[in-house]
Design a protein around this motif. Structure first.
Motif, mmCIF file in Angstrom:
data_model
loop_
_atom_site.group_PDB
_atom_site.id
_atom_site.type_symbol
_atom_site.label_atom_id
_atom_site.label_comp_id
_atom_site.label_asym_id
_atom_site.label_seq_id
_atom_site.Cartn_x
_atom_site.Cartn_y
_atom_site.Cartn_z
ATOM 1 N N UNK A 78 27.391 42.200 33.054
ATOM 2 C CA UNK A 78 25.944 42.433 33.047
ATOM 3 C C UNK A 78 25.652 43.571 32.099
ATOM 4 N N UNK A 79 24.420 43.600 31.575
ATOM 5 C CA UNK A 79 24.065 44.655 30.619
ATOM 6 C C UNK A 79 23.794 45.972 31.312
ATOM 7 N N UNK A 80 23.443 45.938 32.563
ATOM 8 C CA UNK A 80 23.151 47.154 33.303
ATOM 9 C C UNK A 80 23.745 47.036 34.702
ATOM 10 N N UNK A 119 42.803 35.010 40.910
ATOM 11 C CA UNK A 119 42.869 36.465 40.914
ATOM 12 C C UNK A 119 41.509 37.006 40.494
ATOM 13 N N UNK A 120 41.104 38.082 41.153
ATOM 14 C CA UNK A 120 39.792 38.680 40.861
ATOM 15 C C UNK A 120 40.016 40.126 40.475
ATOM 16 N N UNK A 121 39.771 40.425 39.225
ATOM 17 C CA UNK A 121 39.941 41.770 38.702
ATOM 18 C C UNK A 121 38.578 42.438 38.643
ATOM 19 N N UNK A 122 38.467 43.650 39.223
ATOM 20 C CA UNK A 122 37.178 44.325 39.262
ATOM 21 C C UNK A 122 37.389 45.811 39.073
ATOM 22 N N UNK A 123 36.403 46.517 38.563
ATOM 23 C CA UNK A 123 36.536 47.962 38.378
ATOM 24 C C UNK A 123 36.673 48.669 39.722
ATOM 25 N N UNK A 155 50.819 37.420 36.365
ATOM 26 C CA UNK A 155 49.563 36.785 35.926
ATOM 27 C C UNK A 155 49.695 35.314 35.606
ATOM 28 N N UNK A 156 50.852 34.903 35.117
ATOM 29 C CA UNK A 156 50.975 33.491 34.752
ATOM 30 C C UNK A 156 51.048 32.584 35.963
ATOM 31 N N UNK A 157 51.132 33.163 37.137
ATOM 32 C CA UNK A 157 51.184 32.326 38.343
ATOM 33 C C UNK A 157 49.795 31.916 38.815
ATOM 34 N N UNK A 158 48.716 32.382 38.161
ATOM 35 C CA UNK A 158 47.352 32.077 38.607
ATOM 36 C C UNK A 158 46.752 30.943 37.769
ATOM 37 N N UNK A 159 45.913 30.202 38.440
ATOM 38 C CA UNK A 159 45.158 29.167 37.711
ATOM 39 C C UNK A 159 43.890 29.756 37.069
ATOM 40 N N UNK A 160 43.212 30.631 37.795
ATOM 41 C CA UNK A 160 41.957 31.230 37.320
ATOM 42 C C UNK A 160 42.032 32.730 37.522
ATOM 43 N N UNK A 161 41.623 33.449 36.507
ATOM 44 C CA UNK A 161 41.520 34.901 36.599
ATOM 45 C C UNK A 161 40.057 35.253 36.340
ATOM 46 N N UNK A 162 39.418 35.816 37.342
ATOM 47 C CA UNK A 162 38.022 36.262 37.223
ATOM 48 C C UNK A 162 38.034 37.747 36.912
ATOM 49 N N UNK A 163 37.429 38.103 35.785
ATOM 50 C CA UNK A 163 37.414 39.483 35.332
ATOM 51 C C UNK A 163 35.982 40.000 35.362
ATOM 52 N N UNK A 164 35.762 40.974 36.231
ATOM 53 C CA UNK A 164 34.443 41.620 36.311
ATOM 54 C C UNK A 164 34.472 42.850 35.435
ATOM 55 N N UNK A 165 33.592 42.891 34.438
ATOM 56 C CA UNK A 165 33.516 44.027 33.533
ATOM 57 C C UNK A 165 32.492 45.040 34.033
ATOM 58 N N UNK A 166 32.679 46.293 33.716
ATOM 59 C CA UNK A 166 31.624 47.273 34.023
ATOM 60 C C UNK A 166 30.367 46.937 33.221
ATOM 61 N N UNK A 167 29.258 47.517 33.627
ATOM 62 C CA UNK A 167 27.998 47.236 32.910
ATOM 63 C C UNK A 167 28.129 47.675 31.465
ATOM 64 N N UNK A 168 27.575 46.894 30.568
ATOM 65 C CA UNK A 168 27.721 47.161 29.142
ATOM 66 C C UNK A 168 26.997 48.422 28.708
ATOM 67 N N UNK A 169 26.020 48.873 29.509
ATOM 68 C CA UNK A 169 25.339 50.120 29.171
ATOM 69 C C UNK A 169 26.202 51.338 29.472
#
Length: 734
Positions: A557-559, A583-587, A634-648
């Protein structure tokens, strides 16, 4: 905003939209409790324009178009400001003459209001006791002065019963169907004023109508009278010129004179020729006799006495011939004949004295020969006298012809001028007669009669009050709807999917509702539908890519506080519940708070937090974020969801954006999309190297969530620029 959205807004705010008008209507009802009712008086006028009778009815055919125009003119005159002004001034004069309230003219309430409005000084200035006409005249005189006076407010205020606006606003005048009838209605808060106003209106209108009609005919009659006088003067001048011409040239009747002169000359010419033959015969006889008489004849011809007598006889014969030609009276002719006879006898006596007895050379008696000679001589003298008279008369006739010949054309020209002037005079006189007939017809025509005089109303009507109450209700209802629609229309937030796509340029894959209100359960089903729709969009997009697993799905998200963690956990839980390794990667700054719908699936998700350092922007691969994790790899996962910090708050990790199979930009519908947001979104698109970037709209008001655009596929995205808004598909809210 379309009609369906507006209806949903109205439905949501129905209580407030109805409460505000109801409170307003109740307030107006309470405030108008003491409001006076309206009294209505009616009157009916019969014009007789089509069915009436006048002295010219037999000559005219009914022109319904002209009748309609006349009736329109009457209605316009009834409702004209000038008529209303005259009515108001006369009504005011009638009321000012009152010493106390009169139920038949002005009620107590109106009387008190008038007493307060008109000062004693103004009253003394305009009121003439006992004379309504004089009071009205003084009011007219006062109002004609420039500036403001004591009656200005009464006679000009729109709310005054005496002003033109106040009268015309409460007056209704109309034609009844196609008849000659005009109906009048007037409303006021005083029954007496209602009736009196209509009575005064009828009187004022009758005066104005008759003035207008007679003014029309009066101007026409005046015009024809002026033209008649001009034509008469012109005719008189032409006749005087003709008469002067005739008198100056001794002409009584030119045609008769010319005809008589021609006939007289012709007759005289015939007599002259006849007399000329007689004269020549007499002279020939005299010459023959003188030849026979020889010397004696010479003596007779040279005799002085005989010559004198012959001259006298010749003169007498000339006089007699003149008298006969000129047609003198019998007495004059008899005297002249007697003189001629006497002179003839004298001549004979002279001749006898000179001739004695004896015979001529041819043996004829001398006396007989002398007598015959004398007769021939006298006949020749008489004939010569006649010829002289005839020649004189012929010269006179010739002079008359020379005089009359040039006078003919002039006389014809003058006669023609008289004829033209006479025809013009007759035509104008005919027009004058018709105009006077029309004027008399208007004067004798039956005036506009009041079939029904204004009645005195007995009961007041509260329709105006209820109209005010209903109007206040409708105005406030409309105002509430208008304010609600204007507030929604002027809201610069993203609000709904179509507006979001238009402003941001993102292709929306899902729109999640705002979870609040009475319909939470229904909203949960909508949320479930949107999660499934978002998962379908991701699966379809991944199926068109050739990259190997694991698939990297980036959520950004931008903010901050846009709901990306909530979207990411819900989406990853759905994939995990379907049996995929997720896998869910989050800050580390984000907090996972699963709800009842995602807790079961989220328990199967490997949630890994990662620190956001200054070098996060240089992260080369997502596997780096698994540092410290030994099982599974990491190669054992089918989907890796990466949550990025806000772009601002954090710079864009360009390498991670380029490796992402699908990027989801989460946007809050209640947020305002700024230029900074747009710049960050465009930068991320560039960093993704034209990868799949989809938008997710969060916290959408269910009232505004009327359409859900169809997300783009990668094939479509290759053909479209990043800022192009794709075609949308409608998703009905449940």
């Amino acid at each position: 905003m379309n009609i369906a959205t507006l209806l949903r807004l109205l439905k949501r705010n129905l209580i407030w939209l109805l409460a505000l008008p109801l409170v307003t209507a109740v307030t107006v009802y309470l405030l108008t409790t003491d409001m006076s009712g309206q009294y209505e008086s009616n009157a009916t006028l019969y014009t007789g324009l089509a069915s009436g009778y006048s002295i010219r009815s037999d000559e005219r055919k009914v022109d319904f178009y002209a009748v309609a125009n006349s009736l329109d003119n009457i209605v316009t005159t009834l409702a004209s400001p000038k008529t209303a002004a005259k009515v108001g001034r006369r009504l005011l004069a009638r009321h000012l003459l009152l010493k106390k309230p009169d139920p038949a003219i002005l009620g107590e309430k109106g009387f008190k209001a008038l007493q307060e409005s008109v000062t004693d000084s103004v009253r003394m200035l305009v009121v003439v006791p006992g004379s309504e006409d004089s009071t009205t005249a003084r009011i007219d005189q006062l109002m004609s002065r420039p500036g403001v006076n004591g009656l200005t407010d009464l006679l000009s205020s729109a709310t005054s019963r005496y002003s033109p606006d106040g009268i015309t606003e409460n007056l209704i005048a109309k034609r009844e169907n196609m008849s000659d009838i005009i109906s009048l209605k007037y409303k006021a808060d005083d029954p007496a004023v209602t009736q009196q106003t209509l009575n005064v209106l009828l009187d004022v209108f009758a005066d104005r109508y008759m003035d207008n009609k007679t003014a029309e005919t009066r101007s026409v009659v005046r015009f024809y009278e002026n033209k008649t006088r001009e034509a008469a003067a012109k005719l008189q001048a032409a006749e005087a010129q003709l008469q002067s011409f005739g008198a100056g040239n001794d002409i009584i009747n030119f045609d008769e004179q010319a005809r008589t002169t021609a006939a007289g000359r012709s007759q005289l010419e015939m007599e002259y020729q006849r007399e000329l033959m007689n004269n020549r015969g007499a002279k020939a006889g005299v010459a023959s006799l003188e030849k026979r008489m020889k010397d004696r004849a010479n003596y007779l011809t040279t005799s002085n006495e005989l010559r004198v007598k012959r001259d006298e006889l010749s003169a007498a014969q000339v006089q007699l011939a003149n008298a006969e030609v000129m047609g003198r009276d019998a007495k004059t002719l008899d005297a002249l004949r007697s003189r001629v006879t006497r002179l003839t006898t004298d001549v004979q006596a002279v001749v006898q004295k000179y001739y004695g007895e004896g015979s001529s050379s041819d043996a004829m008696p001398q006396e007989s020969l002398t007598n015959e000679w004398l007769g021939k001589v006298l006949a020749a003298d008489e004939s010569a006298a006649r010829l002289e008279v005839f020649e004189k008369r012929l010269r006179e006739y010739d002079a008359s012809f020379k005089k009359l010949a040039p006078l003919g054309p002039q006389l014809t020209h003058l006669s023609r001028e008289v004829q033209v002037a006479e025809e013009e005079y007759k035509a104008v006189l005919n027009g004058l007669n018709k105009a006077k007939l029309e004027q008399k017809s208007v004067e004798m025509a039956s005036p506009i009669n009041s079939i029904d005089r204004p009645d005195f109303p007995q009961k007041a009507s509260n329709v105006t009050r209820w109209l005010i109450i209903a109007g206040s209700f409708m105005v406030m209802l409309f105002l509430g709807i208008f304010v609600l629609a204007l507030r929604t229309w002027m809201n610069n937030r993203l609000q709904n999917p179509s507006r979001t796509e238009q402003i941001t340029g993102l292709s929306l894959a899902a729109a999640f509702p705002l979870m609040q209100g009475r319909f939470v359960n229904r909203l949960k089903s909508v949320k479930h539908s949107m999660v499934e729709q978002l998962r379908s969009a991701i699966v379809v997009e991944l199926s068109q890519q050739s990259r190997p697993q694991p698939y990297l799905i980036t959520i950004l998200s931008t903010r901050p506080a846009q709901g990306k963690t909530w979207v990411g956990t819900a989406l990853s839980a759905k994939f995990a519940a379907a049996g995929h390794r997720v896998a869910y990667l989050y800050p580390e700054t984000s907090v996972l708070t699963p709800d009842a719908t995602t807790s079961a699936g989220l328990s199967r998700v490997q949630a890994i937090s990662y620190p956001v350092q200054d070098d996060f922007v240089d992260t080369q691969r997502a596997e780096v974020l698994f540092d410290g994790q030994t099982d599974p790899v990491p190669t054992d996962y089918d989907y890796i969801f990466l949550e990025l910090p806000s772009l601002m708050e954090t710079a864009i990790p360009a390498h991670l954006a380029a490796q992402s199979n699908v990027s989801l930009v989460v946007v809050d519908a209640q947020a305002v999309w700024t230029k900074t947001d747009q710049s960050l979104a465009d930068l991320y698109r560039r960093a993704s190297q034209r990868g799949c970037v989809l938008g997710v709209l969060n916290r959408v008001d269910m009232v505004l969530m009327d359409a859900m655009p169809q997300p783009e596929t990668s094939g479509q995205r290759l053909a479209l620029p990043a800022s192009t808004t794709p075609a949308t598909a409608v998703v009905k809210s449940v």
